[in-house]
Write a protein that holds these residues in place. Structure first.
Motif, short mmCIF file in Angstrom:
data_model
loop_
_atom_site.label_atom_id
_atom_site.label_comp_id
_atom_site.label_asym_id
_atom_site.label_seq_id
_atom_site.Cartn_x
_atom_site.Cartn_y
_atom_site.Cartn_z
N PHE A 73 20.17 -1.93 -6.88
CA PHE A 73 19.68 -0.65 -7.38
C PHE A 73 18.57 -0.95 -8.39
CE2 PHE A 73 24.03 -0.61 -6.10
CZ PHE A 73 24.14 0.51 -5.31
N MET A 74 17.44 -0.26 -8.25
CA MET A 74 16.27 -0.57 -9.07
C MET A 74 15.57 0.69 -9.50
SD MET A 74 14.72 -3.65 -6.68
CE MET A 74 14.01 -4.67 -7.96
N GLU A 75 14.79 0.59 -10.58
CA GLU A 75 13.96 1.72 -10.99
C GLU A 75 12.67 1.19 -11.59
OE1 GLU A 75 15.60 4.26 -14.01
OE2 GLU A 75 15.47 2.73 -15.54
N ARG A 76 11.70 2.09 -11.56
CA ARG A 76 10.39 1.85 -12.18
C ARG A 76 10.10 3.07 -13.05
NH1 ARG A 76 5.02 2.77 -12.19
NH2 ARG A 76 3.65 0.98 -12.24
N PRO A 77 10.31 2.96 -14.36
CA PRO A 77 10.04 4.10 -15.24
C PRO A 77 8.53 4.34 -15.39
CG PRO A 77 11.26 2.37 -16.41
CD PRO A 77 10.85 1.82 -15.08
N TYR A 78 8.19 5.56 -15.72
CA TYR A 78 6.78 5.88 -16.00
C TYR A 78 6.59 5.91 -17.50
CZ TYR A 78 5.68 6.93 -11.18
OH TYR A 78 5.46 6.82 -9.83
N GLY A 123 4.05 9.69 -7.71
CA GLY A 123 5.03 9.94 -8.76
C GLY A 123 4.35 10.26 -10.08
N GLU A 124 3.31 9.52 -10.39
CA GLU A 124 2.55 9.79 -11.62
C GLU A 124 1.91 11.17 -11.56
OE1 GLU A 124 -0.59 7.53 -14.55
OE2 GLU A 124 -0.25 6.74 -12.54
N ARG A 125 1.31 11.50 -10.41
CA ARG A 125 0.67 12.80 -10.24
C ARG A 125 1.68 13.94 -10.39
NH1 ARG A 125 -0.30 16.87 -7.03
NH2 ARG A 125 1.05 16.23 -5.32
N LEU A 126 2.88 13.72 -9.91
CA LEU A 126 3.92 14.75 -9.96
C LEU A 126 4.65 14.81 -11.31
CD1 LEU A 126 5.47 14.12 -6.43
CD2 LEU A 126 4.13 16.13 -7.14
N GLY A 127 4.33 13.88 -12.20
CA GLY A 127 5.00 13.85 -13.50
C GLY A 127 6.42 13.32 -13.43
N ALA A 128 6.69 12.43 -12.49
CA ALA A 128 8.04 11.87 -12.33
C ALA A 128 8.45 11.08 -13.56
CB ALA A 128 8.09 10.98 -11.10
N ARG A 129 9.72 11.14 -13.87
CA ARG A 129 10.30 10.34 -14.94
C ARG A 129 10.40 8.87 -14.53
NH1 ARG A 129 15.63 10.28 -15.54
NH2 ARG A 129 15.81 8.95 -17.32
N ARG A 130 10.74 8.68 -13.24
CA ARG A 130 10.94 7.32 -12.73
C ARG A 130 10.93 7.34 -11.22
NH1 ARG A 130 17.22 5.83 -12.25
NH2 ARG A 130 18.01 7.83 -11.55
N GLY A 169 0.82 -1.22 0.00
CA GLY A 169 0.00 0.00 0.00
C GLY A 169 0.85 1.26 0.00
N LEU A 170 1.92 1.26 0.77
CA LEU A 170 2.83 2.41 0.80
C LEU A 170 3.49 2.61 -0.57
CD1 LEU A 170 4.39 1.87 4.32
CD2 LEU A 170 3.10 3.91 3.60
N MET A 171 3.94 1.51 -1.17
CA MET A 171 4.58 1.63 -2.48
C MET A 171 3.58 2.07 -3.54
SD MET A 171 7.30 1.65 -4.23
CE MET A 171 8.56 0.78 -3.31
N GLN A 172 2.36 1.58 -3.47
CA GLN A 172 1.34 2.01 -4.43
C GLN A 172 1.10 3.51 -4.30
OE1 GLN A 172 0.02 0.12 -6.91
NE2 GLN A 172 -0.87 2.05 -7.63
N ARG A 173 1.10 4.01 -3.09
CA ARG A 173 0.93 5.45 -2.88
C ARG A 173 2.07 6.22 -3.54
NH1 ARG A 173 -2.08 8.84 0.73
NH2 ARG A 173 -1.64 10.93 0.00
N CYS A 174 3.30 5.71 -3.44
CA CYS A 174 4.44 6.36 -4.10
C CYS A 174 4.28 6.34 -5.62
CB CYS A 174 5.74 5.66 -3.72
SG CYS A 174 6.27 5.94 -2.03
N ILE A 175 3.85 5.23 -6.16
CA ILE A 175 3.66 5.12 -7.61
C ILE A 175 2.63 6.13 -8.07
CG2 ILE A 175 2.77 3.60 -9.43
CD1 ILE A 175 4.15 1.26 -7.83
N GLU A 176 1.52 6.19 -7.36
CA GLU A 176 0.45 7.14 -7.74
C GLU A 176 0.93 8.58 -7.59
OE1 GLU A 176 -2.75 5.87 -5.21
OE2 GLU A 176 -3.03 4.01 -6.37
#
Length: 150
Positions: free
Chosen positions: A145-150, A101-108, A92-99
């Motif tokens: 080291f990991m990333e999740r691109p948008y 990040g999307e709202r903020l227009g994050a690259r990744r 749930g915490l990670m899902q909040r970060c993903i959402e």
């Protein structure tokens, strides 16, 4: 259980939750102290975010998003109270970060972790994070080291 925006009254819980998991598995490093002793100045004032998981008025989990110079956010200081591990709260915490990040227009979203934290690695991979080549880091414990691109 709810996930809320960090408020100054969460400072002690943010510090204690993180100190508990870090000290259990590793050594609290200077960079940890810097961030945990001043989340307002080291995270929020620099464009980052912190979310707290609260149950019955008690903080039981947290996660921070540190703004990066490349337009991404580093997911850091994510932990859940020992008695709630495996409950889905980390997801749930990670899902909040993903959402967020999307709202903020994050690259990744980017993160650094340790190869010995199998449950965390499984969570990150299940939520779309991919392994990266080793990178320079301020944390002695970080070897994944990991990333999740948008």
């Amino acid at each position: 259980m709810e996930i809320v925006e960090y408020r100054p009254e969460h400072a002690e819980a943010f510090r204690m939750l993180n100190e508990a998991w870090i000290a259990k598995h590793f050594v609290i490093e200077p960079k940890d102290r810097e961030v945990l002793e001043d989340p307002q100045g080291k995270i929020l004032a620099k464009g980052g975010r912190i979310f707290m998981a609260v149950r019955d008025g008690r903080a039981v989990g947290c996660v921070a998003m540190l703004k990066m110079g490349d337009g991404g956010y580093e997911v850091a200081k994510m932990t859940v109270s020992e008695d709630l591990r495996g409950s889905g709260l980390g997801k749930g915490l990670m899902q909040r970060c993903i959402e967020e990040g999307e709202r903020l227009g994050a690259r990744r979203l980017y993160l650094e972790t340790n190869s010995g934290l199998a449950p965390a690695l499984a969570l990150y991979r299940s939520m779309g994070f991919k392994d990266l080549a080793p990178a320079e880091t301020e944390y002695a414990r970080a070897d994944v080291f990991m990333e999740r691109p948008y």
